[in-house]
Enzyme design. Sequence first.
Site, PDB file in Angstrom:
ATOM      1  CD1 TRP A  66     -12.205   9.297  -6.304  1.00 19.76           C
ATOM      2  CD2 TRP A  66     -13.912   8.650  -7.598  1.00 19.76           C
ATOM      3  NE1 TRP A  66     -13.334   9.297  -5.530  1.00 19.76           N
ATOM      4  CE2 TRP A  66     -14.395   8.913  -6.298  1.00 19.76           C
ATOM      5  CE3 TRP A  66     -14.816   8.241  -8.578  1.00 19.76           C
ATOM      6  CZ2 TRP A  66     -15.744   8.760  -5.949  1.00 19.76           C
ATOM      7  CZ3 TRP A  66     -16.150   8.078  -8.247  1.00 19.76           C
ATOM      8  CH2 TRP A  66     -16.603   8.337  -6.947  1.00 19.76           C
ATOM      9  CD  GLU A 116      -2.824  -1.101  -0.067  1.00 23.80           C
ATOM     10  OE1 GLU A 116      -3.346  -0.026  -0.419  1.00 23.80           O
ATOM     11  OE2 GLU A 116      -2.938  -2.159  -0.715  1.00 23.80           O
ATOM     12  CG  ASN A 158      -8.901   0.986  -0.461  1.00 15.03           C
ATOM     13  OD1 ASN A 158      -8.865   2.074  -1.009  1.00 15.03           O
ATOM     14  ND2 ASN A 158      -8.468  -0.122  -1.040  1.00 15.03           N
ATOM     15  CD1 TRP A 169      -1.509  -0.772  -4.074  1.00 16.54           C
ATOM     16  CD2 TRP A 169      -1.801   0.469  -5.909  1.00 16.54           C
ATOM     17  NE1 TRP A 169      -2.078  -1.570  -5.040  1.00 16.54           N
ATOM     18  CE2 TRP A 169      -2.268  -0.840  -6.175  1.00 16.54           C
ATOM     19  CE3 TRP A 169      -1.867   1.424  -6.924  1.00 16.54           C
ATOM     20  CZ2 TRP A 169      -2.795  -1.205  -7.407  1.00 16.54           C
ATOM     21  CZ3 TRP A 169      -2.403   1.063  -8.156  1.00 16.54           C
ATOM     22  CH2 TRP A 169      -2.854  -0.242  -8.387  1.00 16.54           C
ATOM     23  CD1 TRP A 224     -13.751   9.894 -14.832  1.00 15.39           C
ATOM     24  CD2 TRP A 224     -12.536  10.803 -13.189  1.00 15.39           C
ATOM     25  NE1 TRP A 224     -12.720  10.585 -15.419  1.00 15.39           N
ATOM     26  CE2 TRP A 224     -11.963  11.144 -14.434  1.00 15.39           C
ATOM     27  CE3 TRP A 224     -11.943  11.264 -12.024  1.00 15.39           C
ATOM     28  CZ2 TRP A 224     -10.810  11.936 -14.547  1.00 15.39           C
ATOM     29  CZ3 TRP A 224     -10.805  12.054 -12.120  1.00 15.39           C
ATOM     30  CH2 TRP A 224     -10.252  12.375 -13.370  1.00 15.39           C
ATOM     31  CD1 TRP A 277     -18.338  11.675 -18.300  1.00 14.31           C
ATOM     32  CD2 TRP A 277     -18.952   9.728 -17.399  1.00 14.31           C
ATOM     33  NE1 TRP A 277     -17.190  10.963 -18.045  1.00 14.31           N
ATOM     34  CE2 TRP A 277     -17.541   9.769 -17.480  1.00 14.31           C
ATOM     35  CE3 TRP A 277     -19.571   8.604 -16.858  1.00 14.31           C
ATOM     36  CZ2 TRP A 277     -16.737   8.709 -17.047  1.00 14.31           C
ATOM     37  CZ3 TRP A 277     -18.770   7.558 -16.422  1.00 14.31           C
ATOM     38  CH2 TRP A 277     -17.380   7.605 -16.516  1.00 14.31           C
TER      39      TRP A 277
END
Length: 513
Positions: A407, A300, A366, A303, A384, A331
Amino acid sequence: MPTYIHWFRRDLRLRDNPALLAALRASAGRVVPVFVLDDAILRAPDTAAARVVFLLDSLRALDQALRDRGSRLIVRRGPPAQRLSELAEQAGAVGLCFNRDYTPFTQDRDQAVHATMAARGVEVRSFKDAVVVEAGELLTKAGTPYTVYTPYRRQWRARVEADGPPPDERLPAFAPVPEQIESLAIPSAGELGFSTHQTIPPGGEQAGLARLAAWSGGEQRPGIGGYQTAREHPAIDGTSRLSPYLRFGCVAPIACLRTALQTFEGTKDEGRNSNASSKSAETLPLVLGHSSSVDAWIGELAWRDFYYQILAHFPHVLDGAFRRSYDSLEWENDQRLFEAWRTGQTGYPIVDAAMRQLNAEAWMHNRARMIVASFLTKDLLIDWRQGERYFMQQLVDGDHASNNGGWQWAAGTGTDAQPYFRIFNPTSQGQKFDARGDYVRRYVPELAGVPERYIHTPWSLPAAEQRRIGVVIGRDYPEPVVDHATQRAQALALYRRARAQDREHITKTDTYS
């Protein structure tokens, strides 16, 4: 001896602070610690009240820590370049030290500070701190940025294991800040125009280090040793909850890495020393499982660095898709549906529980973040960027790099090779990761009496049973605002059209170039 300024930004701590350590060494302790309240940040549309509350609490803790060492925190408000220049003149400072940040806004701000201080003859030094590995430190063999996480993580892990985290060095003594250098009082959130009903964790270095110790030392259960499996279940306290402390630098990433690597090595040693004569067959898998959990948590941190280097190399991600072809996605952006999502009234229990947790606690698990992001983009067909902005307006740990990366991952517009067809089913996600419905019942109390078999599909509860337990769907809890199967098909069509348009554009460009 010369006087230096240390400019606190996202490093609100004393330990593991490379810029502060450098300033103290260069000045033999004659350091003026300063924090500048920047109205450009305070008035930004995505600044969360929760983060302001946490920030101010952390500043109060930092000031106290400095006072315990004979110093104090100087607080100023206004444009940083101007305020730092004024402070340098008042203090007779010859140097300014700070730790680097990586968003386009902070890069521009820091360039202005460099220019202003250089004009005064003040040396400016910046340091790596907010990440373990900076963007330019880890490139492919071709010298290009990594855009796929797995190979990045492999090289990241090899690098940090080869280098090892820096030692936790003892800070030199501070000299008192001269009395004539004035400071604003640390304001309340209300004085800055912010208020929130959200529950905010305590800020500051000591609170962060206590959480890290509890997470790694066994006081929190299941803690780091159970992270591999517990992290997927939002009803369990199975994550570190260190993200706000990392966001504001109350705890350094290298402190987390150091702790994790020490724990990882300890579990490997325990595994190597385990044998049939000294350990039972039941014990060894627990040791190895502990090791894999620590490894997963270290991942993590990788990440986090990965998304920072994506932002540094590709700053356009803050305004649009990493894969620019998806900027043409058509969208639907139905604001009625967005409001249902925002308030936790979609009729999908796991989605509503997650959004209500966010609105109440300024934080979300998460796994839940992935579920609600997929639901907003792939079920409700809403851009988004609307969800990304709402998260930043609510999250106490809101971080532009990680929030944007998460996202775009969920929306399928980010760095994954073939991401557009990843569409979470909100019902099966709830059934898999909140099987008994504990998370749902905690945050959606109107469903507390719903039997376990119906907790993620309350609309299928027989009408007589709905009346008996007092939760009539459509009256006490909403019906699903969309049909997942229908929306999934529409989402796939939406993405395929964008991909087709991109291929057509490429073909025409190739033809006429």
